[in-house]
Design a protein around this motif. Sequence first.
Motif, PDB file in Angstrom:
ATOM      1  N   TYR A   1       0.966  -0.701   0.115  1.00 40.10           N
ATOM      2  CA  TYR A   1      -0.454  -0.192   0.412  1.00 40.10           C
ATOM      3  C   TYR A   1       0.788   0.960  -0.251  1.00 40.10           C
ATOM      4  CZ  TYR A   1      -3.004   3.521   1.817  1.00 40.10           C
ATOM      5  OH  TYR A   1      -4.243   4.982   2.514  1.00 40.10           O
ATOM      6  N   TRP A   2       1.123   1.983  -1.384  1.00 43.57           N
ATOM      7  CA  TRP A   2       1.692   3.527  -0.680  1.00 43.57           C
ATOM      8  C   TRP A   2       1.018   4.548  -0.261  1.00 43.57           C
ATOM      9  CZ3 TRP A   2       6.309   3.242  -3.178  1.00 43.57           C
ATOM     10  CH2 TRP A   2       6.899   2.140  -4.071  1.00 43.57           C
ATOM     11  N   ILE A   3       1.907   4.899   0.515  1.00 44.85           N
ATOM     12  CA  ILE A   3       1.539   5.434   1.462  1.00 44.85           C
ATOM     13  C   ILE A   3       1.829   7.295  -0.020  1.00 44.85           C
ATOM     14  CG2 ILE A   3       1.352   4.635   3.452  1.00 44.85           C
ATOM     15  CD1 ILE A   3       3.618   5.772   4.225  1.00 44.85           C
ATOM     16  N   SER A   4       2.828   7.525  -0.296  1.00 45.33           N
ATOM     17  CA  SER A   4       3.593   8.023  -0.680  1.00 45.33           C
ATOM     18  C   SER A   4       4.133   7.715  -2.286  1.00 45.33           C
ATOM     19  CB  SER A   4       4.352   9.357  -0.243  1.00 45.33           C
ATOM     20  OG  SER A   4       5.255   8.136   0.352  1.00 45.33           O
ATOM     21  N   LYS A   5       4.744   8.841  -3.224  1.00 44.83           N
ATOM     22  CA  LYS A   5       5.366   7.929  -4.369  1.00 44.83           C
ATOM     23  C   LYS A   5       6.387   7.609  -3.972  1.00 44.83           C
ATOM     24  CE  LYS A   5       6.854   9.759  -8.608  1.00 44.83           C
ATOM     25  NZ  LYS A   5       7.543  11.061  -9.474  1.00 44.83           N
ATOM     26  N   HIS A   6       6.693   7.913  -2.689  1.00 43.62           N
ATOM     27  CA  HIS A   6       8.351   6.566  -2.476  1.00 43.62           C
ATOM     28  C   HIS A   6       7.698   5.944  -2.074  1.00 43.62           C
ATOM     29  CE1 HIS A   6      10.362   9.194  -5.486  1.00 43.62           C
ATOM     30  NE2 HIS A   6       9.580  10.243  -4.912  1.00 43.62           N
ATOM     31  N   VAL A   7       6.953   5.837  -0.752  1.00 44.68           N
ATOM     32  CA  VAL A   7       6.902   4.959   0.472  1.00 44.68           C
ATOM     33  C   VAL A   7       5.427   4.144  -0.011  1.00 44.68           C
ATOM     34  CG1 VAL A   7       7.550   5.040   2.792  1.00 44.68           C
ATOM     35  CG2 VAL A   7       8.239   6.688   1.602  1.00 44.68           C
ATOM     36  N   SER A   8       5.954   2.718   0.785  1.00 45.91           N
ATOM     37  CA  SER A   8       4.546   1.751   0.443  1.00 45.91           C
ATOM     38  C   SER A   8       4.978   0.713   1.792  1.00 45.91           C
ATOM     39  CB  SER A   8       4.740   0.655  -0.128  1.00 45.91           C
ATOM     40  OG  SER A   8       5.595  -0.272  -1.163  1.00 45.91           O
ATOM     41  N   LEU A   9       3.486  -0.072   2.576  1.00 47.46           N
ATOM     42  CA  LEU A   9       3.502  -0.364   3.772  1.00 47.46           C
ATOM     43  C   LEU A   9       3.823  -1.622   3.470  1.00 47.46           C
ATOM     44  CD1 LEU A   9       1.268   1.388   5.740  1.00 47.46           C
ATOM     45  CD2 LEU A   9       3.386   1.617   6.133  1.00 47.46           C
ATOM     46  N   VAL A  10       4.136  -2.487   3.785  1.00 44.21           N
ATOM     47  CA  VAL A  10       4.063  -4.307   2.858  1.00 44.21           C
ATOM     48  C   VAL A  10       4.057  -5.242   3.566  1.00 44.21           C
ATOM     49  CG1 VAL A  10       5.745  -3.633   0.806  1.00 44.21           C
ATOM     50  CG2 VAL A  10       6.666  -4.586   2.831  1.00 44.21           C
ATOM     51  N   TRP A  11       3.396  -6.432   3.759  1.00 42.24           N
ATOM     52  CA  TRP A  11       2.733  -7.018   3.426  1.00 42.24           C
ATOM     53  C   TRP A  11       2.582  -8.690   3.380  1.00 42.24           C
ATOM     54  CZ3 TRP A  11      -0.537  -2.500   4.198  1.00 42.24           C
ATOM     55  CH2 TRP A  11      -0.505  -1.644   5.027  1.00 42.24           C
ATOM     56  N   GLY A  12       3.634  -9.729   4.031  1.00 42.10           N
ATOM     57  CA  GLY A  12       2.972 -10.708   2.947  1.00 42.10           C
ATOM     58  C   GLY A  12       3.029 -12.298   3.749  1.00 42.10           C
ATOM     59  N   GLY A  13       2.861 -13.328   3.471  1.00 36.58           N
ATOM     60  CA  GLY A  13       2.634 -14.992   3.371  1.00 36.58           C
ATOM     61  C   GLY A  13       3.506 -15.941   2.957  1.00 36.58           C
ATOM     62  N   ASP A  14       4.440 -16.291   3.827  1.00 37.34           N
ATOM     63  CA  ASP A  14       5.223 -17.288   2.938  1.00 37.34           C
ATOM     64  C   ASP A  14       5.073 -18.994   3.295  1.00 37.34           C
ATOM     65  OD1 ASP A  14       6.565 -15.212   1.019  1.00 37.34           O
ATOM     66  OD2 ASP A  14       7.708 -15.166   3.127  1.00 37.34           O
ATOM     67  N   PHE A  15       5.507 -19.858   2.329  1.00 38.30           N
ATOM     68  CA  PHE A  15       5.293 -21.066   2.771  1.00 38.30           C
ATOM     69  C   PHE A  15       6.606 -22.022   3.038  1.00 38.30           C
ATOM     70  CE2 PHE A  15       1.287 -19.342   2.593  1.00 38.30           C
ATOM     71  CZ  PHE A  15       0.385 -20.190   3.807  1.00 38.30           C
ATOM     72  N   GLY A  16       7.025 -23.005   3.600  1.00 41.20           N
ATOM     73  CA  GLY A  16       8.105 -23.473   2.830  1.00 41.20           C
ATOM     74  C   GLY A  16       8.989 -24.229   3.884  1.00 41.20           C
ATOM     75  N   SER A  17       9.482 -24.869   3.532  1.00 39.71           N
ATOM     76  CA  SER A  17      10.326 -26.086   4.742  1.00 39.71           C
ATOM     77  C   SER A  17      11.231 -25.753   6.116  1.00 39.71           C
ATOM     78  CB  SER A  17      10.816 -26.959   4.023  1.00 39.71           C
ATOM     79  OG  SER A  17      11.145 -28.036   5.139  1.00 39.71           O
ATOM     80  N   PHE A  18      11.206 -24.451   6.270  1.00 37.59           N
ATOM     81  CA  PHE A  18      11.815 -23.505   7.279  1.00 37.59           C
ATOM     82  C   PHE A  18      12.134 -24.423   8.002  1.00 37.59           C
ATOM     83  CE2 PHE A  18       8.389 -20.076   5.516  1.00 37.59           C
ATOM     84  CZ  PHE A  18       8.827 -19.746   4.177  1.00 37.59           C
ATOM     85  N   ARG A  19      13.241 -24.069   8.313  1.00 35.38           N
ATOM     86  CA  ARG A  19      14.259 -24.816   9.756  1.00 35.38           C
ATOM     87  C   ARG A  19      13.519 -24.659  11.332  1.00 35.38           C
ATOM     88  NH1 ARG A  19      19.920 -22.016  11.472  1.00 35.38           N
ATOM     89  NH2 ARG A  19      18.608 -20.321  12.177  1.00 35.38           N
ATOM     90  N   TYR A  20      12.998 -23.225  11.227  1.00 39.22           N
ATOM     91  CA  TYR A  20      12.341 -23.270  12.768  1.00 39.22           C
ATOM     92  C   TYR A  20      11.101 -24.716  11.906  1.00 39.22           C
ATOM     93  CZ  TYR A  20       9.738 -21.881  16.824  1.00 39.22           C
ATOM     94  OH  TYR A  20       8.538 -22.266  18.334  1.00 39.22           O
ATOM     95  N   SER A  21      10.158 -24.209  11.452  1.00 43.30           N
ATOM     96  CA  SER A  21       9.172 -25.501  11.315  1.00 43.30           C
ATOM     97  C   SER A  21       9.258 -26.606  10.889  1.00 43.30           C
ATOM     98  CB  SER A  21       8.472 -24.766  10.004  1.00 43.30           C
ATOM     99  OG  SER A  21       7.621 -23.388   9.862  1.00 43.30           O
ATOM    100  N   ARG A  22      10.489 -26.824  10.279  1.00 41.86           N
ATOM    101  CA  ARG A  22      10.617 -28.707  10.521  1.00 41.86           C
ATOM    102  C   ARG A  22      11.472 -28.833  12.411  1.00 41.86           C
ATOM    103  NH1 ARG A  22      14.251 -30.213   6.231  1.00 41.86           N
ATOM    104  NH2 ARG A  22      14.172 -32.382   6.973  1.00 41.86           N
ATOM    105  N   MET A  23      11.608 -28.092  12.688  1.00 41.25           N
ATOM    106  CA  MET A  23      11.664 -28.119  14.072  1.00 41.25           C
ATOM    107  C   MET A  23      10.480 -28.393  15.198  1.00 41.25           C
ATOM    108  SD  MET A  23      13.395 -26.175  17.504  1.00 41.25           S
ATOM    109  CE  MET A  23      11.890 -25.352  17.571  1.00 41.25           C
ATOM    110  N   GLU A  24       9.603 -27.543  14.668  1.00 34.87           N
ATOM    111  CA  GLU A  24       8.662 -27.270  15.998  1.00 34.87           C
ATOM    112  C   GLU A  24       7.353 -29.067  15.153  1.00 34.87           C
ATOM    113  OE1 GLU A  24       4.818 -24.353  16.383  1.00 34.87           O
ATOM    114  OE2 GLU A  24       5.135 -24.147  14.148  1.00 34.87           O
TER     115      GLU A  24
END
Length: 207
Positions: free
Chosen positions: A162-185
């Motif tokens: 979401y761009w709050i100005s011409k040069h600055v934006s707020l970003v969010w995301g969700g990722d999936f993968g076999s991350f190291r911590y996820s495998r440990m958990e």
Amino acid sequence: MIICAGVLLLNFQFSISSPLRAQGFDWHRFTVSIDYSTQSPSLESLSLLQGGSGIFAGHPYRSIGLGVGYRLWGHLEAGLYANYMGASATSGTGSRDLGGRQSLQTLYREDSPAFGWGATVQLHLVPYKYLHEIGIDISARLGFEFSGIEADNFWFGMGFSYWISKHVSLVWGGDFGSFRYSRMENALNGSSIRLGARLTMGVQIGL
């Protein structure tokens, strides 16, 4: 170093591709982002891993990242990223039967920093020329971890900006993968699931 490597890589790509030579290098297509991510641990694992101080110490599921990206065409973006983790954790691969349907799973935590880096490719819904007019964007992304600090090298996800100005934006995301911590958990909980989720939020600067 990552920013310089990204600029050199992109300039090399433009020098060998005629469509990109016609487009020319545009600094306004270049972005720098910083984000915070967490893998949302379960209460069982969280109680075992608490310790230390600060937002990273004793919390291997938390990290902070720095990324650079460049819009190659209207919808496609390529970039590099680096992650910093304030703690690391691994789980033993075996368990010992204690009788009465109980077992013991080994766990190791170290309050030491870990650094990782990799590359990303993103496909944006909104074309670059309309990005600032619309002000919001959604992207699908694929990442590759070169440093090997994660369990598997590949991960994928979705991003929102979401761009709050011409040069600055707020970003969010969700990722999936076999991350190291996820495998440990998953090993601690006796689950055979390999994939885990990671949530990110941050700020992106467009030049």
